[in-house]
Design a protein around this motif. Structure first.
Motif, PDB file in Angstrom:
ATOM      1  N   THR A 261       0.849  -1.161   0.018  1.00  0.00           N
ATOM      2  CA  THR A 261       0.154  -0.055  -0.101  1.00  0.00           C
ATOM      3  C   THR A 261       0.894   1.256   0.280  1.00  0.00           C
ATOM      4  O   THR A 261       2.112   1.030  -0.087  1.00  0.00           O
ATOM      5  CB  THR A 261      -1.021  -0.042   1.318  1.00  0.00           C
ATOM      6  OG1 THR A 261      -0.116   0.113   2.537  1.00  0.00           O
ATOM      7  CG2 THR A 261      -1.890  -1.343   1.374  1.00  0.00           C
ATOM      8  N   LEU A 262       0.370   2.243  -0.045  1.00  0.00           N
ATOM      9  CA  LEU A 262       1.074   3.777   0.083  1.00  0.00           C
ATOM     10  C   LEU A 262       1.988   3.800   1.315  1.00  0.00           C
ATOM     11  O   LEU A 262       3.037   4.532   1.076  1.00  0.00           O
ATOM     12  CB  LEU A 262       0.030   4.897   0.029  1.00  0.00           C
ATOM     13  CG  LEU A 262       0.615   6.265  -0.227  1.00  0.00           C
ATOM     14  CD1 LEU A 262       1.370   6.054  -1.823  1.00  0.00           C
ATOM     15  CD2 LEU A 262      -0.210   7.314  -0.239  1.00  0.00           C
ATOM     16  N   VAL A 289      -5.983   6.578   1.903  1.00  0.00           N
ATOM     17  CA  VAL A 289      -5.732   6.051   0.409  1.00  0.00           C
ATOM     18  C   VAL A 289      -6.362   4.714   0.284  1.00  0.00           C
ATOM     19  O   VAL A 289      -5.774   3.863   0.955  1.00  0.00           O
ATOM     20  CB  VAL A 289      -4.268   6.185   0.029  1.00  0.00           C
ATOM     21  CG1 VAL A 289      -4.250   5.836  -1.376  1.00  0.00           C
ATOM     22  CG2 VAL A 289      -3.929   7.718   0.240  1.00  0.00           C
ATOM     23  N   PRO A 290      -7.209   4.493  -0.454  1.00  0.00           N
ATOM     24  CA  PRO A 290      -8.047   3.071  -0.529  1.00  0.00           C
ATOM     25  C   PRO A 290      -6.564   2.159  -1.093  1.00  0.00           C
ATOM     26  O   PRO A 290      -5.750   2.565  -1.600  1.00  0.00           O
ATOM     27  CB  PRO A 290      -8.860   3.379  -1.907  1.00  0.00           C
ATOM     28  CG  PRO A 290      -9.002   4.691  -2.047  1.00  0.00           C
ATOM     29  CD  PRO A 290      -8.110   5.509  -1.313  1.00  0.00           C
ATOM     30  N   ASP A 291      -6.707   0.880  -0.794  1.00  0.00           N
ATOM     31  CA  ASP A 291      -5.532   0.137  -0.961  1.00  0.00           C
ATOM     32  C   ASP A 291      -5.272  -0.125  -2.492  1.00  0.00           C
ATOM     33  O   ASP A 291      -3.863  -0.185  -2.861  1.00  0.00           O
ATOM     34  CB  ASP A 291      -6.024  -1.655  -0.503  1.00  0.00           C
ATOM     35  CG  ASP A 291      -6.034  -1.545   0.930  1.00  0.00           C
ATOM     36  OD1 ASP A 291      -5.446  -0.780   1.596  1.00  0.00           O
ATOM     37  OD2 ASP A 291      -6.676  -2.454   1.706  1.00  0.00           O
ATOM     38  N   GLY A 292      -6.228  -0.357  -3.338  1.00  0.00           N
ATOM     39  CA  GLY A 292      -5.984  -0.330  -4.770  1.00  0.00           C
ATOM     40  C   GLY A 292      -5.397   0.910  -5.323  1.00  0.00           C
ATOM     41  O   GLY A 292      -4.116   0.637  -5.925  1.00  0.00           O
ATOM     42  N   LEU A 293      -5.748   2.290  -4.952  1.00  0.00           N
ATOM     43  CA  LEU A 293      -5.044   3.228  -5.338  1.00  0.00           C
ATOM     44  C   LEU A 293      -3.562   3.271  -4.735  1.00  0.00           C
ATOM     45  O   LEU A 293      -2.682   3.714  -5.607  1.00  0.00           O
ATOM     46  CB  LEU A 293      -5.988   4.341  -4.702  1.00  0.00           C
ATOM     47  CG  LEU A 293      -5.351   5.809  -5.250  1.00  0.00           C
ATOM     48  CD1 LEU A 293      -5.554   6.180  -6.928  1.00  0.00           C
ATOM     49  CD2 LEU A 293      -6.482   6.679  -4.563  1.00  0.00           C
ATOM     50  N   LEU A 320       7.301  13.053  -4.389  1.00  0.00           N
ATOM     51  CA  LEU A 320       6.383  13.940  -4.101  1.00  0.00           C
ATOM     52  C   LEU A 320       4.899  13.319  -4.205  1.00  0.00           C
ATOM     53  O   LEU A 320       4.684  12.529  -5.076  1.00  0.00           O
ATOM     54  CB  LEU A 320       6.287  15.116  -5.083  1.00  0.00           C
ATOM     55  CG  LEU A 320       7.702  15.901  -5.352  1.00  0.00           C
ATOM     56  CD1 LEU A 320       7.634  17.024  -6.401  1.00  0.00           C
ATOM     57  CD2 LEU A 320       7.973  16.714  -4.029  1.00  0.00           C
ATOM     58  N   LEU A 321       4.217  13.169  -2.952  1.00  0.00           N
ATOM     59  CA  LEU A 321       3.050  12.618  -2.825  1.00  0.00           C
ATOM     60  C   LEU A 321       2.257  13.727  -2.639  1.00  0.00           C
ATOM     61  O   LEU A 321       2.326  14.372  -1.547  1.00  0.00           O
ATOM     62  CB  LEU A 321       3.094  11.373  -1.908  1.00  0.00           C
ATOM     63  CG  LEU A 321       3.769  10.321  -2.161  1.00  0.00           C
ATOM     64  CD1 LEU A 321       3.900   9.270  -1.059  1.00  0.00           C
ATOM     65  CD2 LEU A 321       3.810   9.730  -3.444  1.00  0.00           C
ATOM     66  N   SER A 322       0.934  13.910  -3.060  1.00  0.00           N
ATOM     67  CA  SER A 322       0.110  14.643  -2.768  1.00  0.00           C
ATOM     68  C   SER A 322      -1.474  14.252  -3.386  1.00  0.00           C
ATOM     69  O   SER A 322      -1.499  13.589  -4.203  1.00  0.00           O
ATOM     70  CB  SER A 322       0.362  16.201  -3.308  1.00  0.00           C
ATOM     71  OG  SER A 322       0.365  15.993  -4.698  1.00  0.00           O
ATOM     72  N   GLY A 323      -2.317  14.894  -2.472  1.00  0.00           N
ATOM     73  CA  GLY A 323      -3.808  14.488  -2.945  1.00  0.00           C
ATOM     74  C   GLY A 323      -4.702  14.237  -1.968  1.00  0.00           C
ATOM     75  O   GLY A 323      -4.389  14.261  -0.638  1.00  0.00           O
ATOM     76  N   TRP A 383      -9.445   9.591  -7.063  1.00  0.00           N
ATOM     77  CA  TRP A 383      -9.410   9.201  -5.826  1.00  0.00           C
ATOM     78  C   TRP A 383     -10.881   9.767  -5.620  1.00  0.00           C
ATOM     79  O   TRP A 383     -10.932  10.807  -5.305  1.00  0.00           O
ATOM     80  CB  TRP A 383      -8.596   9.933  -5.092  1.00  0.00           C
ATOM     81  CG  TRP A 383      -8.537   9.481  -3.418  1.00  0.00           C
ATOM     82  CD1 TRP A 383      -9.495   8.719  -2.998  1.00  0.00           C
ATOM     83  CD2 TRP A 383      -7.687  10.020  -2.273  1.00  0.00           C
ATOM     84  NE1 TRP A 383      -9.407   8.591  -1.489  1.00  0.00           N
ATOM     85  CE2 TRP A 383      -8.315   9.372  -1.367  1.00  0.00           C
ATOM     86  CE3 TRP A 383      -6.464  10.599  -2.312  1.00  0.00           C
ATOM     87  CZ2 TRP A 383      -7.505   9.529   0.004  1.00  0.00           C
ATOM     88  CZ3 TRP A 383      -5.801  10.736  -1.123  1.00  0.00           C
ATOM     89  CH2 TRP A 383      -6.292  10.246   0.146  1.00  0.00           C
ATOM     90  N   PRO A 384     -11.501   8.888  -5.725  1.00  0.00           N
ATOM     91  CA  PRO A 384     -13.378   9.305  -5.406  1.00  0.00           C
ATOM     92  C   PRO A 384     -13.367  10.139  -3.881  1.00  0.00           C
ATOM     93  O   PRO A 384     -12.594   9.559  -3.088  1.00  0.00           O
ATOM     94  CB  PRO A 384     -13.963   8.129  -5.584  1.00  0.00           C
ATOM     95  CG  PRO A 384     -13.185   7.059  -6.284  1.00  0.00           C
ATOM     96  CD  PRO A 384     -11.854   7.514  -5.871  1.00  0.00           C
ATOM     97  N   ALA A 385     -14.448  10.800  -4.037  1.00  0.00           N
ATOM     98  CA  ALA A 385     -14.707  11.422  -2.752  1.00  0.00           C
ATOM     99  C   ALA A 385     -15.335  10.951  -1.964  1.00  0.00           C
ATOM    100  O   ALA A 385     -16.279  10.017  -2.214  1.00  0.00           O
ATOM    101  CB  ALA A 385     -15.501  12.947  -3.091  1.00  0.00           C
TER     102      ALA A 385
END
Length: 385
Positions: A261-262, A289-293, A320-323, A383-385
């Protein structure tokens, strides 16, 4: 409607049984009519003529499968002037209904009725008047004719239904087999991708430390021991990862591949730092963060670090990670131009696999050299809300 063509193969026992059964019915029909004609006192010459017509009709029954329409049409004038042959004519008409389109069947049945009606009209002027009214005789013949036609069409449609169901079953089985093969192919692609991602990362660590030992044989014993320890640990971990992937491949029931995962990105950064690389991680991700994402983002970071170690081993790497939910997850791995490049070039399959991963996740991936000679790998994932 699709035409059903009589089979030209050798007749089986069912075909022979059907032919003998229809032959027996036609023969019984003719015998009954001969008895009726004898009781009515028909002259011997007429009885003999009727018997000849009956024999001709019974003989024609055995050729009706090959020429159903031709036999039926040939028997129409004979059945119009004789009664004993009517059974064979009905069998021929039944065969037409069984093997030929409805339009052809109705035309042959109409021709048979027209021939019989014409004979009755002519006979009413030149012969003795029948005991029954002319309309009753015509109606009886029509009911008998179209009853046989209806029976033949019913069996025809029933056979077509059975054939359609069999074709659907065969097609469904073929589609199920194709889906299974496609599923196996996708599973193999997933396994191959995992092997590339996992082993490529581990082996790049081994390459970096082995290269350090090769170019600095005079390094202090402590550094050599540290590098050797990292090589041993990386080789051990690579074997462990390989066993997991091969275990999934060999399992009789498909299992789950390793799914990072992330959160495991921090472990990647730690491993890279321990190998001597300068890696900086900047994260501004809000939310879970969802596992698949997260798994796709992890693979992007892993591939970026692996490529940096291969092609720019001395260059610092920035991640760089953002979101956030609703805006998507951005992942970027970049490094400046390297002072020294590692020999050899990769095949690019890892980046192509990453692009496919991102596309399957409805995201996008960009990669290529930067203006200062470095390299940038960037991806965006929904990344769905």
């Amino acid at each position: 409607m699709t035409e059903t063509v009589p089979s030209r193969r050798r007749r089986g026992w069912r075909d022979w049984a059907t032919d003998f059964g229809l032959f027996a019915l036609a023969a019984a029909y003719g015998v009954v009519w001969l008895g009726i004609l004898e009781e009515e006192g028909v002259p011997e010459s007429v009885l003999f003529f009727e018997q000849i017509l009956g024999i001709v009709g019974l003989a024609a029954i055995w050729f009706r499968r090959r020429w159903p329409v031709g036999i039926a049409i040939a028997l129409i004038p004979l059945s119009s002037i004789g009664d004993v042959i009517d059974g064979a004519q009905l069998v021929a008409l039944f065969t037409v209904a069984l093997y030929r389109p409805v339009k052809t069947t109705l035309l042959v049945a109409g021709a048979s009725m027209a021939g019989f009606a014409t004979f009755l009209v002519v006979y009413s002027f030149v012969g003795p008047q029948p005991d029954e009214p002319l309309g009753v005789v015509v109606a009886f013949n029509a009911v008998l004719t179209f009853g046989v036609v209806g029976w033949g069409l019913f069996i025809r449609h029933r056979r077509q239904l059975v054939l359609t169901l069999e074709e659907r079953a065969v097609r469904a089985e073929a589609e199920a087999k194709l889906r299974a093969e496609q599923s196996q192919a996708r599973a193999r692609e997933d396994i191959a991708r995992e092997m590339h991602d996992v082993l490529g990362h581990r082996l790049s660590l081994l390459s970096v430390h082995a290269g350090a030992l090769e170019f600095r044989p005079d390094a202090p014993p402590a550094e050599i021991a540290k590098a050797a320890g990292v090589i041993r640990a990386s080789a051990h971990q690579a074997l462990q990862d390989l066993r997991e992937v091969i275990g999934v491949l060999r399992a009789p029931v498909a299992g789950e591949l390793p799914t990072p995962t992330l959160a495991d990105v921090h472990r990647l950064v730690t491993e890279a730092s321990q190998s001597g690389s300068v890696v900086e991680l900047r994260s501004s991700v809000s939310g879970t963060v969802p596992d698949g994402l997260g798994r796709t983002a992890y693979r992007i970071v892993q591939e970026g670090l692996t490529n940096a170690r291969k092609h720019a081993p001395l260059a610092p790497v920035t991640i760089l990670l953002s979101g956030s939910p609703g805006t998507g997850l951005s992942v970027e791995v970049q490094n400046p131009a390297a002072e020294a490049s590692a020999p050899g070039a990769g095949s690019g399959q890892g980046l192509l696999g990453l692009a496919e991963r991102a596309a399957l996740a409805a995201g996008r991936l960009e990669y290529g050299p930067t203006a200062d000679g470095g390299f940038r790998l960037a991806g965006w994932l929904p990344w769905p809300a």
